[in-house]
Design a protein around this motif. Structure first.
Motif, mmCIF file in Angstrom:
data_model
loop_
_atom_site.group_PDB
_atom_site.id
_atom_site.type_symbol
_atom_site.label_atom_id
_atom_site.label_comp_id
_atom_site.label_asym_id
_atom_site.label_seq_id
_atom_site.Cartn_x
_atom_site.Cartn_y
_atom_site.Cartn_z
ATOM 1 N N THR A 55 0.838 -1.202 0.000
ATOM 2 C CA THR A 55 0.000 0.000 0.000
ATOM 3 C C THR A 55 0.868 1.245 0.000
ATOM 4 N N LEU A 56 0.296 2.340 -0.497
ATOM 5 C CA LEU A 56 1.053 3.571 -0.675
ATOM 6 C C LEU A 56 0.101 4.756 -0.559
ATOM 7 N N ASP A 57 0.575 5.821 0.089
ATOM 8 C CA ASP A 57 -0.210 7.056 0.171
ATOM 9 C C ASP A 57 0.754 8.231 0.271
ATOM 10 N N CYS A 58 0.426 9.327 -0.388
ATOM 11 C CA CYS A 58 1.243 10.537 -0.345
ATOM 12 C C CYS A 58 0.467 11.631 0.378
ATOM 13 N N THR A 59 1.189 12.431 1.159
ATOM 14 C CA THR A 59 0.563 13.483 1.952
ATOM 15 C C THR A 59 0.812 14.852 1.320
ATOM 16 N N ALA A 60 0.108 15.849 1.804
ATOM 17 C CA ALA A 60 0.175 17.196 1.231
ATOM 18 C C ALA A 60 1.571 17.803 1.291
ATOM 19 N N ASP A 61 2.406 17.374 2.258
ATOM 20 C CA ASP A 61 3.760 17.921 2.356
ATOM 21 C C ASP A 61 4.735 17.269 1.369
ATOM 22 N N GLY A 62 4.248 16.343 0.554
ATOM 23 C CA GLY A 62 5.083 15.698 -0.463
ATOM 24 C C GLY A 62 5.717 14.399 -0.031
ATOM 25 N N SER A 63 5.491 13.965 1.196
ATOM 26 C CA SER A 63 6.011 12.678 1.661
ATOM 27 C C SER A 63 5.100 11.557 1.189
ATOM 28 N N CYS A 64 5.694 10.428 0.857
ATOM 29 C CA CYS A 64 4.906 9.245 0.493
ATOM 30 C C CYS A 64 5.275 8.123 1.456
ATOM 31 N N TRP A 65 4.261 7.468 1.987
ATOM 32 C CA TRP A 65 4.422 6.385 2.954
ATOM 33 C C TRP A 65 3.961 5.082 2.312
#
Length: 78
Positions: A55-65
């Motif tokens: 699974t993958l998700d990117c946040t508004a600050d540009g980080s992807c987890w």
């Protein structure tokens, strides 16, 4: 890094915040795992890691987890 067609499973996909065309995909399954980046909306790919995640998700600050089997977690920063 490998360029060209996506050569691994893509279980998770996310557009990078602040970019109209940058897309990150990841997948974890045996010999076809990996993480790749496209800067042209998926027309061409650059493999950024041979490790893959479920699974993958990117946040508004540009980080992807990303999270994978066995509790593995990764963070990709811009």
């Amino acid at each position: 890094m490998h360029r060209g067609d996506l050569t691994h499973l893509a279980e998770g996909a996310a557009y990078l915040p602040g970019s109209d065309h940058a897309l990150l995909v990841t997948g974890q399954s045996g010999d076809v795992m990996g993480t790749s980046l496209s800067r042209d909306g998926g027309l061409t790919w650059t493999r950024v890691s041979d490790l893959g995640y479920h699974t993958l998700d990117c946040t508004a600050d540009g980080s992807c987890w990303a999270a994978g089997a066995g509790g593995r977690v990764a963070r990709l920063e811009r």
